[in-house]
Design an enzyme around this catalytic site. Structure first.
Site: not given
Length: 749
Positions: A403, A369, A562
């Site tokens: 949200y 935008t 390891d």
């Protein structure tokens, strides 16, 4: 015709109606004459058949003998490999655990690495020796002063050091800020002609850049070459504890610039921690990340790319579709917007360091935008694309739906089921066991820190155990006390079929001891050495066993560090267990660790570059492990550790992996596990270890059968009794008695 002949019947005829003549070539026979020849011809054919059978028998005998000789050669090769392994481990028992195997005479770790690719030797040509783990002393510079000591240099000297660093295949991988600090922190050293700068066999902890003069490099008295201005030497010593593999003597008066290992580690760790912390701080301000766990935000920070745009460059254009999110790391950007009815775009605002833009593009295709324009002189941004974000977060619908909801519960991280609570503590029966109750029966292995013995308790040979004896003086000399205590504490915390159990620990004036579960099937490395390589089915089984063990550790926020066939033991059942937790570490959620440790062929790029690492380093090692099982050797392997690290930093895509043993599907899995960026590795995403299980290479694998131990293992070791050590190499007795150690570091061990 059913056969062939050099002659053919030309014609049949009759002279008197009774006698038949047969013409063969130029000769004519009566039928009865031919009939008399039949027995002779049959006898001749029989003789030829007998001769052919005799020749065939001779050929078969030769083939059998060749096969026997090949078997003898293979047996002798295995015995040579075993002897080499024993001798190398015996030599290591008297050396530092950080000392790598000696490089070949024509190479050394003092100069710059050659351009090279990993080349896989032809079948059967490689010598298989056990890989040696290395480690720096544990470090933590969080509480140390923020400033490092800088030393004055001329502009020319700084440029010379920078040029030398940029020519070095390892050092040039460092970040720009790290190289600047490295140059500033180097101090001057001078040596007279004839003076030894480095001596073979001595411990090393400094890197040198030759500024002036000439030096000679030698090993065991033999000259290897000369070094002049602009050369880097000793870079292995700034990574971890090691002994010098060559000597360097000044041929003329020389000037050197020197960097200590502790300073190098402080530079890389401090700058790495600051950058990582800064990115996390930026991300925590973004609303769509507000309720993510610290661990998940840390992983997002790992996958963010760094880009630079010159002033005036349009980073985003209004109206374009976007799929990336940006955070300003340094500099400024101008936000402009084209308003309907206005000719010129209107300036909306200026964004500065720490500001962000484009976050909505992570949730779906977004039409930009506004325009985002870099301001002079330029701007550095951190970028996150939607694909990387989705892999880490998983279900975007959760983010879209919630949200901006401050009360939202973080449901984005897959929560593994809690381990089943153990009703009976298997360690209780050893509560009253002391060293006096333990009887040694045989040696299972030797190493730099000590030995592992097969033992029984109170003379009961129907039950045997492994006793790991570690030399206290050696631990102190190499400053590994923290690692040894971490091994004890982590193993005491674990209880799973995929990890060797620790029953009890002891200590005396010379050793600390660990009484462990014994696995008499031997090391997976030994089986791999004797067989050469594993097929798809066999490799898949042993990778699956390791994956179960890694998942268990990662649930507890433990990084193993390891993984290799030498640290995988076969139980009598044929199932695999992880052992040797000397480098394992428990991390706080979302945090990293910085100590260089591991096996050179298996360490990940972020460990080499000291960027900080976490459980993702184990996923890299898993990819290397798959390669070694199927190819018979690790994919990254060179004549010395520094060259191995250079190959690793070039990345897995630069490898020329032969497909005669490892197929496309397995190769694809390896490349997904061995991504340079830790956050992009398979297993690091929202699906965790399940993402690895779902890979095509595991298609059809019986995971439930593996967990319930109903799946038949590909190899069932032969174990005749609880004291049978035939699946281990033979080791000579150790007559070297270490000195006493009274510092008290092992109090409470």
């Amino acid at each position: 015709m059913y056969g062939s002949s050099r002659h053919h019947l030309d014609s049949f005829s009759s002279n008197d109606g009774n006698a038949f003549l047969v013409q063969v070539g130029s000769r004519t026979f009566e039928a009865h004459e031919l009939q008399k020849l039949i027995p002779q011809l049959e006898e001749a054919i029989s003789r030829k058949d007998a001769q052919l059978r005799q020749q065939q028998s001779i050929v078969e005998g030769h083939i059998k003998r060749i096969s026997e000789l090949e078997g003898e050669v293979t047996t002798l090769q295995r015995e040579c490999d075993k002897l080499r392994s024993v001798l190398e481990q015996k030599a290591q028992s008297a050396a530092s655990p950080g000392q790598p195997p000696s490089p070949s005479p024509r190479t050394d770790q003092l100069g710059n690495d050659l351009q090279q690719k990993a080349v896989f030797p032809a079948d059967g040509t490689q010598q298989r020796a056990k890989k040696i783990a290395v480690s720096a002393e544990p470090t933590n510079f969080e509480n140390k002063p923020a400033t490092l000591q800088h030393y004055n240099k001329t502009v020319a000297a700084k440029q010379m050091i920078r040029d030398a660093v940029q020519k070095n295949d390892f050092l040039k991988q460092l970040a720009k800020e790290q190289i600047i600090e490295l140059v500033n922190c180097m101090y001057e050293m001078r040596a007279r002609a004839g003076q030894w700068v480095i001596q073979e066999g001595e411990p090393g902890d400094r890197l040198f850049v030759v500024a002036e003069g000439e030096l000679q490099v030698s090993r065991e008295g033999a000259t290897l070459g000369k070094m002049r201005a602009g050369t880097v030497m000793g870079e292995l010593a700034i990574l971890y504890n090691c002994t010098r593999t060559a000597s360097v003597q000044a041929l003329t008066d020389v000037q050197l610039w020197v960097l200590d290992r502790s300073v190098f580690q402080m530079i890389t760790q401090r700058l790495g921690m600051e950058r990582h912390s800064q990115i996390i701080n930026f991300l925590s301000k973004v609303s769509i990340f507000a309720n993510l766990t610290e661990d998940r935000i840390s992983k997002i920070a790992d996958v963010m790319d760094q880009d630079y745009y010159d002033g005036g460059h349009y980073i985003l254009r209004q109206g374009e579709k976007g799929d990336a999110f940006f955070v300003i790391n340094s500099g400024q950007v101008k936000v402009t917007q084209q308003i309907e009815g206005e000719k010129e775009a209107r300036e909306i605002r200026i964004l500065n360091q720490g500001d962000f833009f484009g976050e909505r593009a992570l949730l779906g295709d977004e039409v930009r935008t506004a325009n985002i324009i870099a301001q002079a002189p330029g701007v550095e941004v951190l970028t996150l694309d939607r694909e990387s974000f989705t892999k880490l977060i998983g279900d975007l619908d959760t983010l879209r739906k919630d949200y901006g909801d401050k009360e939202r519960v973080a449901t984005l991280v897959r929560e593994p089921p809690s381990p089943v609570k153990i009703v009976d503590d298997f360690r209780e029966e050893f509560a009253n066991v002391t060293l006096k109750n333990v009887k040694r029966l045989a040696t299972l292995g030797v190493g730099g820190f000590g030995r592992v013995e097969l033992v029984c308790v109170n003379g009961d040979k129907s039950k045997t155990y492994a006793l790991k004896a570690l030399k206290k003086k050696h631990i102190v000399d190499t400053r590994q006390q923290e690692h040894i205590f971490a091994e004890r504490n982590i193993m005491m915390e674990t209880s799973t079929d995929w990890i060797v159990k620790l029953y009890k620990t002891f200590r005396d004036q010379k050793f600390v001891y660990m009484l462990l579960e014994v696995c008499l099937g031997g090391e997976l490395w030994t089986t791999l050495r004797d067989r050469g390589h594993f097929d798809d089915y066999t490799a898949r089984f042993y990778v699956a066993c390791v994956l179960e063990g890694l998942e268990y550790l990662h649930r507890k926020n433990i990084v193993y560090r390891d993984l290799k066939p030498e640290n995988c033991l076969l139980a009598n059942s044929g199932y695999l267990k992880l052992v040797d937790f000397g480098f394992a570490k428990k991390l706080a959620s979302g945090r990293k660790t910085w100590t260089f440790c591991g096996t050179p062929e298996y360490v990940s790029p972020e460990i080499i570059l000291n960027k900080g690492h976490d459980q993702a380093a184990d996923y890299w090692a898993l990819g290397i492990y798959i390669c070694e099982l199927m190819l018979g050797r690790p994919p990254f392997q060179a004549s010395d550790p520094m060259k191995t690290y250079t190959l690793i930093l070039k990345g897995v895509d630069a490898l020329e992996i032969p497909n005669r043993r490892i197929g496309k599907t397995a190769t694809a899995l390896v490349k997904k596990l061995c991504r340079d960026n830790p956050g992009e590795r398979l297993g690091s995403g929202s699906g965790g270890v399940n993402d690895i299980r779902k890979h095509r290479w595991f298609m059809g694998f019986d995971w439930e059968g593996l967990r319930t131990k109903t799946l038949k293992p590909p190899i069932l070791p032969k174990v005749n009794n609880p004291a049978d050590v035939t699946n281990f190499d033979n080791y000579p007795p150790d007559n070297d008695v270490p000195p006493d150690e009274f510092s008290g570091w092992d109090e409470g061990f």
